[in-house]
Design a protein around this motif. Structure first.
Motif, mmCIF file in Angstrom:
data_model
loop_
_atom_site.group_PDB
_atom_site.id
_atom_site.type_symbol
_atom_site.label_atom_id
_atom_site.label_comp_id
_atom_site.label_asym_id
_atom_site.label_seq_id
_atom_site.Cartn_x
_atom_site.Cartn_y
_atom_site.Cartn_z
ATOM 1 N N SER A 83 14.809 -30.350 -80.507
ATOM 2 C CA SER A 83 14.386 -31.171 -79.367
ATOM 3 C C SER A 83 12.870 -31.174 -79.190
ATOM 4 O O SER A 83 12.306 -32.148 -78.678
ATOM 5 C CB SER A 83 15.049 -30.656 -78.084
ATOM 6 N N GLU A 84 12.175 -30.095 -79.632
ATOM 7 C CA GLU A 84 10.721 -30.033 -79.498
ATOM 8 C C GLU A 84 9.996 -30.573 -80.720
ATOM 9 O O GLU A 84 8.764 -30.646 -80.728
ATOM 10 C CB GLU A 84 10.280 -28.592 -79.232
ATOM 11 N N LEU A 108 11.953 -38.141 -86.529
ATOM 12 C CA LEU A 108 13.202 -38.594 -85.936
ATOM 13 C C LEU A 108 14.309 -37.566 -86.129
ATOM 14 O O LEU A 108 15.225 -37.469 -85.319
ATOM 15 C CB LEU A 108 13.635 -39.918 -86.579
ATOM 16 N N TYR A 109 14.206 -36.810 -87.222
ATOM 17 C CA TYR A 109 15.241 -35.821 -87.542
ATOM 18 C C TYR A 109 14.600 -34.693 -88.343
ATOM 19 O O TYR A 109 13.654 -34.895 -89.116
ATOM 20 C CB TYR A 109 16.368 -36.442 -88.369
ATOM 21 N N ALA A 110 15.104 -33.476 -88.172
ATOM 22 C CA ALA A 110 14.682 -32.320 -88.979
ATOM 23 C C ALA A 110 15.877 -31.386 -89.104
ATOM 24 O O ALA A 110 16.582 -31.140 -88.114
ATOM 25 C CB ALA A 110 13.505 -31.593 -88.329
ATOM 26 N N ARG A 152 17.833 -27.631 -90.213
ATOM 27 C CA ARG A 152 17.615 -26.268 -89.723
ATOM 28 C C ARG A 152 16.413 -25.604 -90.381
ATOM 29 O O ARG A 152 15.650 -24.887 -89.733
ATOM 30 C CB ARG A 152 18.878 -25.442 -89.992
ATOM 31 N N GLN A 153 16.205 -25.842 -91.699
ATOM 32 C CA GLN A 153 15.090 -25.204 -92.385
ATOM 33 C C GLN A 153 13.738 -25.650 -91.810
ATOM 34 O O GLN A 153 12.809 -24.846 -91.684
ATOM 35 C CB GLN A 153 15.147 -25.513 -93.892
ATOM 36 N N VAL A 154 13.620 -26.937 -91.447
ATOM 37 C CA VAL A 154 12.370 -27.419 -90.850
ATOM 38 C C VAL A 154 12.152 -26.772 -89.480
ATOM 39 O O VAL A 154 11.041 -26.353 -89.137
ATOM 40 C CB VAL A 154 12.381 -28.960 -90.731
ATOM 41 N N CYS A 155 13.223 -26.663 -88.699
ATOM 42 C CA CYS A 155 13.103 -26.036 -87.375
ATOM 43 C C CYS A 155 12.649 -24.579 -87.507
ATOM 44 O O CYS A 155 11.805 -24.104 -86.733
ATOM 45 C CB CYS A 155 14.442 -26.109 -86.629
ATOM 46 N N GLU A 156 13.203 -23.868 -88.501
ATOM 47 C CA GLU A 156 12.803 -22.477 -88.701
ATOM 48 C C GLU A 156 11.357 -22.381 -89.174
ATOM 49 O O GLU A 156 10.625 -21.462 -88.791
ATOM 50 C CB GLU A 156 13.737 -21.810 -89.705
ATOM 51 N N LEU A 157 10.928 -23.319 -90.002
ATOM 52 C CA LEU A 157 9.542 -23.323 -90.474
ATOM 53 C C LEU A 157 8.572 -23.501 -89.313
ATOM 54 O O LEU A 157 7.562 -22.779 -89.212
ATOM 55 C CB LEU A 157 9.344 -24.434 -91.513
ATOM 56 N N PHE A 158 8.873 -24.452 -88.418
ATOM 57 C CA PHE A 158 7.983 -24.722 -87.284
ATOM 58 C C PHE A 158 8.190 -23.737 -86.141
ATOM 59 O O PHE A 158 7.363 -23.663 -85.220
ATOM 60 C CB PHE A 158 8.205 -26.146 -86.777
#
Length: 855
Positions: free
Chosen positions: A329-330, A314-316, A318-324
């Motif tokens: 949005s994706e 449901l939420y992530a 900035r660090q999670v987005c950079e990891l993935f």
């Protein structure tokens, strides 16, 4: 013209003098990371690392003492070249240049007085927290506390010690500091650590922007390979300063995230739900709060996420987005299988479901692998988010990457419990294992045994071929010993060339257990002796001695077990190479007697209980041309102790060096005393030299010093060496003999014919005399071979222009035979026993063959 050209060529080929690079380093007091030693040089973990790099780069370090803020100001102003112990942040990257490889890993922690209650972020409401002015802790806490609206006063100080002192005095409630300094200072100021850990960071050396890039590059050039080698200077420095914890702390996951950020999430989400009912009136306030929350969550150095009941994101932050590697949005609406490999996704699904099914909060380490194969270790905290009716609608997770901290702790553990050369267990691990066995009431008697193994003649290999070859032998021995051990046994290197094998779970029947031990010991000896070791170009046969002690937890301590195994090992080595001995109670009496004699020997040296007797040496005409100085021990209780009772002990205990020096000095004093005696001024004084004395690096200088201090004529001093002393290091011994010879000292080869007689090295030695060993003289009339050997030695001496002296002459018949063989110098009881100096005769009357000899 030609000479001008040559002169110019010579000038061009002159070497260029390269001066050392001067590096000005800011030094402030923040032990154990940075401090100054007694000489003002950089010390601590980062100071010692910088010293190691400077030594290899030929830098001259110029320490500049300053406070933290003053150091940074000096760096920006250009009066400093380098500043240690700086955490990397976005704001600092804009001001300073960092090198690439982190020098140290750290995190921050809060410390409090024992009576103060601070266990979560909310406990800081209304509190005063001492911080270092301008530090990363001050910057981080100011942002975080302001974001949550907590009324907490940050009290800046110029030094960490000042901050701790304010808390200890009750002028502040807590202090925020890096854990390296905090763990040391907390004990000194009687503070305790809280569970609030935050800001895991990597520490670097920094330079001013655009300056000293070569210095930073050199740091990377050394740190990168050092951090990959467990025995490198990097880990030696860590071992010197760092103390591993028994159970590693949870550096994690920022307990700020656990105690504070999660709470903030819950409050913020509840607040958002409330705002939705008042959208029209408070849209602007809602947007501002969401932006603030997003800023806070994105600034935390942790992976924060929320999943729904279907385990979709449901939420992530900035660090999670950079990891993935994907925008938010994706990520929203996807499960873990879209971002991790199947094994990781399956494991995450199982643990996440426990939060929903049981409503429990989980704290655990996770090893997650991304589809590209990269693998990281995380400390994850997962807890349920509940509605007003207590039903669970989502899961909130906070994960902190602890890969580097985990590796760091593993490396420290490796250093603490393993030998860096052989990678076997070390002495500390062996002792702890012994303590566990002896403390276990369920351990059966005689079901465990300690075997101590010591390589025979290892020192000779090291001295002759160097420590690199010795290290190769130790590594190969470790491999062979490990191959002989059972799965439950512990093999350890205890130090030097000594190894240990701890055998556990032996047969409960003592007789069968003894046979197991004997079999194992025999296998160990054969593993070393049956096949020579290939050490580079050297093929080296080795052997090992083994001492064995049985464990009995009823009356044994670790010290007793080690002592008994040591005693058995000493007996094995005394019995010869490749020998195994079990400890017996009577061995202690032998060792005790030897220890008592050694103690008496030390006392005798201190109390000057030794004296010299002299045995005359006569020539073919009966004239005394020299004497041999022989030591005697006048013991106050034992009486006159013969040298055979203590010389061997002096050799193995190392006391032969001070005893030998005393003998040399006393003999030289006697030479000087005879200088004005017309009957004895011409006498040579022969002094026996031990192997330890000969191979001492300062031996030649010691002899020269004694001669100078006593005023003895070096041409009256004759040093007697044995062949066995020379073969250990022929080249080194030969060089020392030539140096002594150039100073006028005479040299004699004692016990000739019993060792490694070889013309190949004999012709290289600057000798004056050969002494025929008394074993050949003793059986001269009984064994024709001995007579042939004596004649050969006499002929060899004549051809090499060396004097030949026969020692141990006890009968007239031996003397007659030696004269017939051509020997012209003699020494033995037939002429005179060793006597005090005032009883020395000056001449003898030689009788014709087969007659009685009288003085």
């Amino acid at each position: 013209m030609r000479s001008l050209t040559l002169g110019l060529a010579c000038l061009l080929t002159l070497p260029t003098v390269v001066s050392a690079r001067e590096v000005r380093v800011g030094v402030y007091d923040n032990p154990p990371k940075v401090t100054a030693d007694a000489s003002g040089r950089p010390s601590g973990i980062m100071g010692d690392l910088l010293q190691e790099v400077a030594r290899r780069e030929n830098w001259t370090l110029v320490p500049v003492p300053c406070r933290w803020d003053a150091c940074l100001a000096s760096l920006e102003a250009g009066s400093l070249d380098l500043m240690p112990d700086v955490a990397r942040t976005d704001s600092r990257v804009r001001l300073y240049d960092f090198h690439r490889v982190p020098a140290l890993h750290s995190w921050s922690q809060l410390y409090r007085k024992p009576e103060q209650h601070i266990e979560s972020m909310l406990d800081l409401q209304g509190k005063r927290v001492a911080v270092l002015d301008g530090s990363s802790q001050q910057e981080y806490l100011a942002t975080l506390l302001a974001g949550f609206g907590l009324r907490t006063e940050l009290v800046p100080h110029t030094t960490f010690d000042e901050a701790f002192a304010r808390v200890a005095a009750g002028e502040a409630d807590a202090v925020a500091v890096n854990h390296h300094f905090g763990d040391l200072a907390a004990r000194r100021y009687k503070l305790v650590e809280t569970s609030l850990m935050f800001q895991p960071s990597r520490l670097f050396f920094v330079a001013a922007k655009g300056r000293n890039a070569d210095v930073l590059a050199a740091l990377d050039r050394h740190l990168e390979p050092w951090q990959a080698q467990p025995d490198s200077p990097y880990y030696q420095v860590l071992k010197r300063w760092a103390v591993p914890r028994e159970s590693p702390p949870i550096p994690a996951a920022f307990w700020w995230g656990l105690g504070g950020v999660v709470t903030a999430l819950l409050l913020a989400l509840a607040f958002v739900a409330l705002l939705k009912r008042e959208v029209a009136r408070r849209t602007a306030e809602l947007r501002a709060s969401e932006d603030k929350l997003s800023t806070i969550l994105n600034s935390v150095d942790a992976f924060i996420f929320i999943k729904d009941t279907e385990l979709r994101y449901l939420y992530a932050n900035r660090q999670v987005c950079e990891l993935f590697g994907k925008p938010l949005s994706e990520i929203v609406g996807q499960g873990d299988s879209a971002f991790f490999d199947q094994t990781t996704a399956r494991h995450l699904r199982v643990t996440d479901q426990r939060v929903f099914d049981r409503g429990e909060r989980l704290v655990q380490e996770e090893v997650n692998r991304l589809p590209d194969g990269s693998q990281r270790t995380y400390l994850s905290v997962k807890l349920p988010l509940r509605r007003a009716d207590n039903s669970i609608y989502a899961l909130c997770g906070i994960s902190t990457d602890i890969t580097e901290q985990r590796q760091f702790l593993q490396e420290i553990h490796q250093l603490a419990y393993h030998d860096p050369l052989t990678h076997l267990a070390n002495r500390r691990q062996m002792i702890e294992r012994l303590q566990q066995l002896l403390a276990d009431p369920a351990a059966g008697l005689h079901q465990h045994a300690l075997l101590l193994l010591n390589l025979d003649n290892f020192k000779g290999l090291n001295d002759t071929h160097g420590h690199n070859v010795g290290d190769l032998l130790l590594q190969q021995v470790a491999q062979r010993l490990s191959g002989c051990a059972r799965a439950d046994d512990l093999v350890a290197r205890l130090g030097g060339d000594e190894f240990g094998l701890l055998m556990t779970s032996l047969n409960a029947q003592p007789g069968l257990a003894m046979r197991q031990i004997e079999t194992a010991a025999t296998q160990l000896v054969r593993a070393i002796t049956d096949m020579p070791f290939q050490l580079e170009t050297l093929t080296h046969p080795a052997s090992v001695s083994v001492g064995i002690a049985l464990l009995n937890q009823q009356d044994h301590s670790v010290e007793a077990v080690l002592k008994q195994a040591d005693i058995a090992l000493a007996q094995a080595k005394a019995a010869g190479r490749g020998t195994v001995r079990f400890f017996r109670s009577d061995m202690e009496a032998v060792i005790a007697a030897r220890a008592a004699l050694e103690a008496d020997l030390r006392e005798g040296l201190a109390q000057r209980q030794f004296l010299l007797h002299y045995q005359p040496q006569i020539d073919e005409h009966g004239a005394v041309f020299g004497v041999e100085a022989l030591v005697r021990w006048q013991h106050p209780q034992r009486g006159m102790v013969p040298p055979g009772s203590f010389i061997g002990l002096a050799e193995v205990s190392g006391l032969i060096e001070p005893l030998g020096l005393w003998i040399l000095r006393s003999a030289c004093e006697q030479i000087a005393a005879w200088r004005d005696d017309p009957q004895r001024a011409h006498l040579l004084v022969a002094v026996n030299i031990s192997a330890r004395q000969l191979h001492h690096p300062e031996f030649v200088q010691l002899v020269a010093t004694v001669l100078a201090e006593t005023g003895a004529d070096p041409q009256r001093l004759e040093l007697e060496l044995t062949e066995s002393h020379l073969v250990e290091d022929v080249d080194g011994a030969t060089a020392k003999m030539h140096s002594l010879k150039s100073r006028g000292v005479r040299l004699s080869l004692d016990d000739f014919g019993t060792g490694y007689s070889s013309l190949n090295y004999l012709k290289r030695l600057p000798l004056d005399q050969l002494k025929i060993d008394q074993s050949f003289v003793r059986d001269l009339l009984l064994d024709a071979n001995d007579l042939s050997i004596v004649k050969a030695i006499v002929d060899m001496g004549r051809n090499l222009k060396l004097n030949v002296l026969a020692e141990g002459v006890e009968t007239q018949a031996q003397f007659d035979m030696l004269r017939q063989a051509g020997c012209k110098r003699y020494q033995g009881y037939l002429f005179c026993h060793p006597v005090p100096v005032d009883q020395l005769p000056t001449t003898y009357t030689l009788h014709p063959p087969h007659s009685e000899l009288t003085a």
